[in-house]
Design an enzyme around this catalytic site. Structure first.
Site, mmCIF file in Angstrom:
data_model
loop_
_atom_site.group_PDB
_atom_site.id
_atom_site.type_symbol
_atom_site.label_atom_id
_atom_site.label_comp_id
_atom_site.label_asym_id
_atom_site.label_seq_id
_atom_site.Cartn_x
_atom_site.Cartn_y
_atom_site.Cartn_z
ATOM 1 N N GLU A 105 -30.397 -4.243 16.587
ATOM 2 C CA GLU A 105 -29.219 -3.775 17.158
ATOM 3 C C GLU A 105 -29.104 -4.232 18.556
ATOM 4 O OE1 GLU A 105 -31.123 -1.327 15.528
ATOM 5 O OE2 GLU A 105 -30.248 -1.395 13.582
ATOM 6 N N TYR A 117 -29.900 -13.823 21.756
ATOM 7 C CA TYR A 117 -29.904 -13.655 20.259
ATOM 8 C C TYR A 117 -29.296 -14.696 19.521
ATOM 9 C CZ TYR A 117 -31.530 -9.104 21.510
ATOM 10 O OH TYR A 117 -32.199 -7.921 22.170
#
Length: 148
Positions: A105, A117
């Site tokens: 998260e 990411y």
């Protein structure tokens, strides 16, 4: 600047906590961090230059997947490729254990982390409304399939 990647040990706690309190909101407790150092299912890797801890990553495996709990780099050590080196270490670790996916998260407003990411192929899979506090903010849930 040169650095090495190595496993965290208890003696590293002061440097880890310094980064933790600077980069993670809300920061984990001393005990929470220490328990990950001693957890056999956890990757707790540091980027170090001599005695200086420049950054770290914490991931825990469970069955066929793992969760990335934290990745943090000291402010004065950013833009040196440390987050990339830690991500590569994490993916290699996950492959070593034949894991299929990595989940994480991230705060919706954390653009640098989201960019990192996505660079490694993570895909957004959901939103967790008001997941974070101080300030209240949605979390984006990302997943990376690491099957070869």
């Amino acid at each position: 600047m040169q650095y090495d990647i190595r496993a965290a040990v208890e003696d590293d706690m002061p440097g880890i906590l310094e980064i933790e309190h600077d980069a993670i909101i809300p920061p984990w407790s001393h005990g929470g961090i220490l328990s990950e150092i001693y957890n056999d299912d956890t990757l707790f890797a540091l980027a170090v230059n001599g005695e200086k801890i420049m950054g770290f990553i914490i991931m825990r495996r469970n069955d066929i997947e793992c969760d990335m709990f934290q990745i943090a780099v000291r402010h004065d050590c950013r833009r040196l490729g440390i987050a990339d080196a830690l991500m590569q270490t994490a993916i290699k670790w996950a492959r070593h254990y034949s894991l299929e996916s990595i989940f994480l998260e991230v705060r919706k407003s954390n653009s640098p982390a989201i960019k990192l990411y996505k660079k490694y192929g993570f895909r957004q899979i959901s939103i967790r409304k008001e997941y974070y506090t101080n300030p209240i903010e949605d979390a984006i849930v990302f997943a990376l399939s690491i099957r070869d």
